[in-house]
Design an enzyme around this catalytic site. Structure first.
Site, mmCIF file in Angstrom:
data_model
loop_
_atom_site.group_PDB
_atom_site.id
_atom_site.type_symbol
_atom_site.label_atom_id
_atom_site.label_comp_id
_atom_site.label_asym_id
_atom_site.label_seq_id
_atom_site.Cartn_x
_atom_site.Cartn_y
_atom_site.Cartn_z
ATOM 1 N N ARG A 56 79.631 60.996 85.425
ATOM 2 C CA ARG A 56 78.632 59.827 84.967
ATOM 3 C C ARG A 56 77.524 59.486 85.824
ATOM 4 O O ARG A 56 76.345 59.313 85.313
ATOM 5 C CB ARG A 56 79.587 58.544 84.583
ATOM 6 C CG ARG A 56 78.993 57.323 83.862
ATOM 7 C CD ARG A 56 79.871 56.383 83.906
ATOM 8 N NE ARG A 56 79.007 55.080 83.037
ATOM 9 C CZ ARG A 56 79.377 53.843 83.287
ATOM 10 N NH1 ARG A 56 80.335 53.523 84.236
ATOM 11 N NH2 ARG A 56 78.567 53.155 82.814
ATOM 12 N N HIS A 60 73.235 58.719 85.169
ATOM 13 C CA HIS A 60 72.782 57.420 85.425
ATOM 14 C C HIS A 60 71.730 57.795 86.645
ATOM 15 O O HIS A 60 70.704 56.988 86.696
ATOM 16 C CB HIS A 60 73.734 56.618 85.940
ATOM 17 C CG HIS A 60 74.659 55.755 84.861
ATOM 18 N ND1 HIS A 60 74.616 54.557 84.971
ATOM 19 C CD2 HIS A 60 75.128 56.367 83.949
ATOM 20 C CE1 HIS A 60 75.412 54.212 83.604
ATOM 21 N NE2 HIS A 60 75.815 55.343 83.187
ATOM 22 N N ASP A 61 71.677 59.018 87.187
ATOM 23 C CA ASP A 61 70.671 59.439 88.311
ATOM 24 C C ASP A 61 69.527 59.946 87.599
ATOM 25 O O ASP A 61 68.682 59.559 87.624
ATOM 26 C CB ASP A 61 71.262 60.349 89.026
ATOM 27 C CG ASP A 61 70.144 60.648 90.245
ATOM 28 O OD1 ASP A 61 69.677 59.811 90.733
ATOM 29 O OD2 ASP A 61 70.199 61.875 90.658
ATOM 30 N N VAL A 64 66.842 58.092 85.436
ATOM 31 C CA VAL A 64 66.013 56.853 86.062
ATOM 32 C C VAL A 64 65.292 57.626 86.950
ATOM 33 O O VAL A 64 65.948 58.033 87.985
ATOM 34 C CB VAL A 64 66.845 55.823 86.506
ATOM 35 C CG1 VAL A 64 66.144 54.841 87.594
ATOM 36 C CG2 VAL A 64 67.656 55.026 85.528
ATOM 37 N N ASN A 88 75.499 49.435 85.999
ATOM 38 C CA ASN A 88 76.070 50.028 86.964
ATOM 39 C C ASN A 88 77.144 49.242 87.991
ATOM 40 O O ASN A 88 77.946 49.600 88.417
ATOM 41 C CB ASN A 88 74.952 50.650 88.022
ATOM 42 C CG ASN A 88 74.161 51.813 87.431
ATOM 43 O OD1 ASN A 88 74.362 52.326 86.354
ATOM 44 N ND2 ASN A 88 73.014 52.177 88.026
ATOM 45 N N HIS A 187 82.447 61.406 77.227
ATOM 46 C CA HIS A 187 83.470 60.190 77.015
ATOM 47 C C HIS A 187 84.610 60.794 76.554
ATOM 48 O O HIS A 187 85.444 59.840 76.228
ATOM 49 C CB HIS A 187 82.716 59.230 76.079
ATOM 50 C CG HIS A 187 81.711 58.195 76.778
ATOM 51 N ND1 HIS A 187 80.966 57.509 75.952
ATOM 52 C CD2 HIS A 187 81.054 58.599 77.819
ATOM 53 C CE1 HIS A 187 80.025 57.005 76.785
ATOM 54 N NE2 HIS A 187 80.010 57.658 77.987
ATOM 55 N N SER A 188 84.994 62.204 76.653
ATOM 56 C CA SER A 188 86.128 62.830 76.428
ATOM 57 C C SER A 188 86.990 62.397 77.774
ATOM 58 O O SER A 188 88.258 62.865 77.555
ATOM 59 C CB SER A 188 85.947 64.134 76.201
ATOM 60 O OG SER A 188 87.321 65.086 76.179
ATOM 61 N N ASP A 239 89.011 58.029 75.276
ATOM 62 C CA ASP A 239 89.653 58.816 74.141
ATOM 63 C C ASP A 239 91.017 59.125 74.419
ATOM 64 O O ASP A 239 91.905 58.430 75.409
ATOM 65 C CB ASP A 239 88.891 60.257 73.953
ATOM 66 C CG ASP A 239 89.481 61.239 74.673
ATOM 67 O OD1 ASP A 239 90.156 61.162 75.629
ATOM 68 O OD2 ASP A 239 89.027 62.535 74.457
ATOM 69 N N THR A 241 92.886 61.627 75.041
ATOM 70 C CA THR A 241 93.227 62.442 76.157
ATOM 71 C C THR A 241 92.334 62.391 77.226
ATOM 72 O O THR A 241 91.577 63.442 77.536
ATOM 73 C CB THR A 241 93.296 64.021 75.831
ATOM 74 O OG1 THR A 241 91.981 64.309 75.062
ATOM 75 C CG2 THR A 241 94.355 64.187 74.469
ATOM 76 N N ASP A 246 87.531 67.832 76.314
ATOM 77 C CA ASP A 246 88.017 68.679 75.015
ATOM 78 C C ASP A 246 87.280 67.848 73.956
ATOM 79 O O ASP A 246 86.594 67.033 74.269
ATOM 80 C CB ASP A 246 89.583 68.827 75.030
ATOM 81 C CG ASP A 246 90.154 67.307 74.824
ATOM 82 O OD1 ASP A 246 89.427 66.333 74.863
ATOM 83 O OD2 ASP A 246 91.479 67.091 74.628
HETATM 84 C C1 HEM Z 1 74.836 58.104 74.935
HETATM 85 C C2 HEM Z 1 74.761 56.708 75.729
HETATM 86 C C3 HEM Z 1 75.778 56.294 76.821
HETATM 87 C C4 HEM Z 1 76.244 55.007 76.808
HETATM 88 C C5 HEM Z 1 75.842 53.875 75.933
HETATM 89 C C6 HEM Z 1 77.337 55.175 77.663
HETATM 90 C C7 HEM Z 1 77.907 53.937 78.210
HETATM 91 C C8 HEM Z 1 79.220 53.983 78.952
HETATM 92 C C9 HEM Z 1 79.994 52.831 79.284
HETATM 93 C C10 HEM Z 1 79.645 51.309 78.699
HETATM 94 C C11 HEM Z 1 81.052 53.238 80.110
HETATM 95 C C12 HEM Z 1 82.122 52.442 80.358
HETATM 96 C C13 HEM Z 1 81.769 51.504 81.640
HETATM 97 C C14 HEM Z 1 82.461 50.413 81.847
HETATM 98 O O1 HEM Z 1 83.048 49.753 81.112
HETATM 99 O O2 HEM Z 1 82.615 50.270 83.183
HETATM 100 C C15 HEM Z 1 80.836 54.863 80.045
HETATM 101 C C16 HEM Z 1 81.697 55.605 80.767
HETATM 102 C C17 HEM Z 1 81.327 57.002 80.959
HETATM 103 N N1 HEM Z 1 80.303 57.711 80.902
HETATM 104 FE FE1 HEM Z 1 78.682 56.898 79.107
HETATM 105 N N2 HEM Z 1 77.382 56.329 78.286
HETATM 106 C C18 HEM Z 1 76.517 57.038 77.589
HETATM 107 C C19 HEM Z 1 76.320 58.597 77.820
HETATM 108 C C20 HEM Z 1 76.873 59.266 78.793
HETATM 109 C C21 HEM Z 1 76.649 60.391 79.320
HETATM 110 C C22 HEM Z 1 75.213 61.347 78.694
HETATM 111 C C23 HEM Z 1 77.288 60.986 80.358
HETATM 112 C C24 HEM Z 1 77.575 62.062 80.981
HETATM 113 C C25 HEM Z 1 77.184 63.261 80.660
HETATM 114 C C26 HEM Z 1 78.351 59.855 80.362
HETATM 115 C C27 HEM Z 1 79.746 59.977 81.042
HETATM 116 C C28 HEM Z 1 80.609 58.770 81.157
HETATM 117 C C29 HEM Z 1 81.690 58.893 81.555
HETATM 118 C C30 HEM Z 1 82.117 60.345 82.262
HETATM 119 C C31 HEM Z 1 82.472 57.671 81.753
HETATM 120 C C32 HEM Z 1 83.852 57.417 82.224
HETATM 121 C C33 HEM Z 1 83.669 56.928 83.985
HETATM 122 C C34 HEM Z 1 84.738 56.525 84.578
HETATM 123 O O3 HEM Z 1 85.988 56.810 84.128
HETATM 124 O O4 HEM Z 1 84.509 56.084 85.681
HETATM 125 N N3 HEM Z 1 78.111 58.814 79.418
HETATM 126 N N4 HEM Z 1 79.567 55.196 79.618
#
Ligand code: HEM
Ligand SMILES: *[C@@H]1O[C@H](CO)[C@@H](O)[C@H](O)[C@H]1NC(C)=O
Ligand SMILES: *[C@@H]1O[C@H](CO)[C@@H](O)[C@H](O)[C@H]1NC(C)=O
Ligand SMILES: *[C@@H]1O[C@H](CO)[C@@H](O)[C@H](O)[C@H]1NC(C)=O
Ligand SMILES: *[C@@H]1O[C@H](CO)[C@@H](O)[C@H](O)[C@H]1NC(C)=O
Ligand SMILES: *[C@@H]1O[C@H](CO)[C@@H](O)[C@H](O)[C@H]1NC(C)=O
Length: 329
Positions: A56, A60-61, A64, A88, A187-188, A239, A241, A246
């Site tokens: 993630r 986020h890097d 911005v 963040n 988000h897999s 998700d 899993t 996946d």
């Molecule tokens: C399309 C728009 C996106 C939105 C609105 C979004 C938003 C979010 C939110 C709200 C969370 C949970 C944060 C929390 O509740 O603390 C999350 C988790 C996550 N996001 Fe996204 N995200 C997006 C795209 C992406 C992209 C492009 C990536 C990486 C390529 C990504 C990777 C992740 C990962 C891996 C997690 C889980 C992180 C953890 O378990 O610490 N997301 N995202």
């Protein structure tokens, strides 16, 4: 002024808009990728989720002001960085794993590998270690000299975002609708907080009702995990899993079991739905599109001056003014 200072000044004045290429460190730090992979593997043994958290960080890097590790700068008395920005704060995590990678690299080849490149290598490794595709990353990024919290606040999308908003946001970065859907497939893996879903469970768009796109059984499960007025820091799998990279995420969306509004809406919106269906039916197609999206996202650059930070949390010189003051004394 000392010679070391002049050399460092020359070093930072190289523009961040470098030509990125695979194998950038093959002569200067041939073990760089191996070292990153080794630390990531160790981190995953300590906590499986850490690799999702790091994946993630690249998003986020890079969104911005380009992939410049501006995200990793801690706040200073004169600079509010991105770590406490809206999307963040209390949410991004595992910065300490990036510190460990940096320390290991500084021991082997000091001041060679940028923090921005570390994020890109580590995100790739996170995908591989979770069972996803492998690919060659382009390297040669430089680290920013500053960060701006407002920029992150302005750009990073909220969990409430809908697909049409996300399509236009990603388009600003030259990322296509297919890139948006594929990259959302990250988000897999990993978890989100109840904070990011309670509005959807109890008051979608101010209606006082849940989002009708929820599968009722999934919603009941979330109601228990994230009761109204409960602890919004409790975390829930993104998700079915959450430790495996996946296409389960897309299968979940097809069944109304997406966690975030920004997830589930990709199946509601016609422009994104076809890709959700395609990826849910064909994991190789998802992997192919995801790699393409990650490479494009990794190409985003600010074009501003950069340096190779020694510590990812601080610029080598806090500011030239402070330094010149010191030198003047
Ligand atoms: C399309 C728009 C996106 C939105 C609105 C979004 C938003 C979010 C939110 C709200 C969370 C949970 C944060 C929390 O509740 O603390 C999350 C988790 C996550 N996001 Fe996204 N995200 C997006 C795209 C992406 C992209 C492009 C990536 C990486 C390529 C990504 C990777 C992740 C990962 C891996 C997690 C889980 C992180 C953890 O378990 O610490 N997301 N995202
Ligand atoms: C999507 O979100 C944007 C911005 O929040 C809003 O203006 C728009 O009405 C929403 N579109 C749909 C179809 O809900
Ligand atoms: C998107 O592509 C256009 C045309 O190639 C380019 O001018 C622009 O700088 C790109 N935008 C970003 C954010 O990379
Ligand atoms: C639901 O949201 C609307 C608009 O955002 C707000 O006015 C209302 O007070 C909220 N209702 C509850 C029960 O929180
Ligand atoms: C979640 O935890 C953080 C830090 O641990 C705390 O500052 C914050 O208030 C908590 N948020 C909620 C909604 O409970
Ligand atoms: C799945 O996607 C792969 C890679 O894009 C493609 O070669 C293959 O033909 C697709 N399989 C099916 C059943 O559509």
């Amino acid at each position: 002024m000392s010679l070391a200072f002049l050399l460092s000044l020359a070093n930072i004045l190289i523009l961040a808009a470098a030509q990125l290429r695979p194998g950038f460190y093959s002569k200067t730090c041939p073990d760089a990728e191996y070292i990153v992979r080794r630390v990531m593997k160790k981190a995953m043994e300590v906590e499986v989720r850490s690799v999702a958290s790091i994946m993630r960080l690249q998003f986020h890097d890079c969104f911005v002001n380009g992939c410049d590790a501006s995200l990793l700068l801690d706040d200073t008395p004169d600079m509010l960085g991105e770590k406490l920005a809206l999307s963040n704060i209390n949410s991004l995590r595992s910065y300490e794993v990036i510190d460990e990678v940096k320390e290991a690299l500084e021991r082997t080849c000091p001041e060679i590998v940028s923090c921005a490149d570390i994020l890109v290598m580590a995100a790739r490794d996170a995908v591989v270690l979770s069972g996803g595709p492998n690919w060659q990353v382009k390297l040669g990024r430089r680290d920013s000299l500053t960060a701006r919290q407002e920029d992150s606040n302005e750009i990073m999308p909220s969990p409430r975002a809908n697909a049409s908003y996300l399509i236009s946001l990603f388009n600003k970065f030259n990322l296509s609708i297919k890139d948006l859907v594929a990259l959302s497939g990250s988000h897999s893996v990993g978890k989100g907080r109840c904070f990011s879903v309670v509005f959807r469970l109890y008051n979608q768009s101010g209606s006082g009702k849940p989002d009708p796109a929820f599968d009722p059984r999934y919603r009941e499960k979330l109601d228990k995990l994230c009761p109204l007025g409960g602890d919004e820091n409790v975390t829930v799998d993104l998700d079915a899993t959450p430790e495996i990279f996946d296409n389960q995420y897309f299968k979940d969306l097809v069944h109304g079991q997406g966690f975030l509004n920004s997830d589930q809406n990709l199946f509601t919106n016609e422009k994104t739905r076809e890709y959700v269906k395609q990826f849910s039916a064909n994991q190789s197609e998802f992997f192919r599109a995801f790699v393409e999206g990650m490479i494009k996202m990794g190409d985003l650059q600010s074009g501003r001056p950069g340096e190779i930070r020694r510590n990812c949390r601080v610029v080598n010189f806090r500011s030239l003014d402070i330094l010149l003051d010191d030198e003047g004394k």
